[in-house]
Design an enzyme around this catalytic site. Structure first.
Site, mmCIF file in Angstrom:
data_model
loop_
_atom_site.group_PDB
_atom_site.id
_atom_site.type_symbol
_atom_site.label_atom_id
_atom_site.label_comp_id
_atom_site.label_asym_id
_atom_site.label_seq_id
_atom_site.Cartn_x
_atom_site.Cartn_y
_atom_site.Cartn_z
ATOM 1 N N ASP A 1 40.130 43.509 38.545
ATOM 2 C CA ASP A 1 40.542 44.894 38.601
ATOM 3 C C ASP A 1 41.269 44.960 37.359
ATOM 4 O OD1 ASP A 1 39.179 45.277 40.851
ATOM 5 O OD2 ASP A 1 40.819 45.650 41.968
ATOM 6 N N ASP B 1 44.796 42.757 41.373
ATOM 7 C CA ASP B 1 43.634 43.066 42.036
ATOM 8 C C ASP B 1 44.357 44.169 43.099
ATOM 9 O OD1 ASP B 1 40.919 42.633 42.485
ATOM 10 O OD2 ASP B 1 41.371 42.281 44.536
#
Length: 175
Positions: free
Chosen positions: A61, A74
């Site tokens: 991410d 994340d």
């Protein structure tokens, strides 16, 4: 996005070298430094997938740099319960284990470690890697206690080196 080469296809066919669940569980078991991580190593043994050769592809991410160290983030939207108490750091180990996020962040760390070792001329894991944050968004609120919804770990370099060796395709192999 990242792609990690994992064992060669030729070796998969001959049965010489593939990455297996048992290989991963062994690494996690050898480096477990807490009851939680020992428990996760046992849970990992129950994971099922065919031996892997070729490439492992994934998406991180966010990677950020702060105070000369790199971090992985994340984001998770799991609903763990209705109150902030469900998102206290001590409560986050269960979803981290159940959803195999522990394996996920170790793979992310291997990917970032490989990337930084190629991009930074004098890269040193101990100096340059800061750790991993899993942010459980439903638990993060200014009104909640500090750390609510935040899981943090910084895997030991030995663990990441061992995991890298399990994943690495042999030199000169063509996946």
């Amino acid at each position: 996005e990242f792609m990690l080469p994992v064992a060669s296809r030729e070796r998969q066919i001959s049965g010489e070298r593939t990455m297996r669940v048992a290989d991963l569980a062994s690494v996690f078991g050898r480096h477990a430094d807490s009851d939680f991580k020992r428990s996760y190593a046992s849970r990992l043994e129950q994971l099922r997938f065919d031996p892997l050769a070729g490439y492992l592809r994934g998406y991180v991410d966010l990677v950020f740099e702060w105070n000369d160290r790199f971090y992985v983030v994340d984001y998770k939207s799991n609903h763990l319960g209705p109150s902030p108490a469900h998102y206290e750091p001590s409560q986050l180990e269960r979803p981290m284990s159940e959803n195999h996020y522990v394996l996920q962040y170790h793979l992310y760390t291997v990917a970032l470690d490989r990337y930084l070792s190629l991009r930074l001329p004098d890269y040193d894991y101990e100096r340059d890697f800061g750790g991993v944050y899993y942010l459980f968004l439903r638990g993060i609120d200014p009104a909640h206690p500090t750390g609510c919804g935040v899981y943090y770990d910084r895997p030991a370099h030995d663990m990441i080196a061992d995991l890298t060796s399990v994943l690495r395709a042999p030199e000169g192999a063509q996946p």
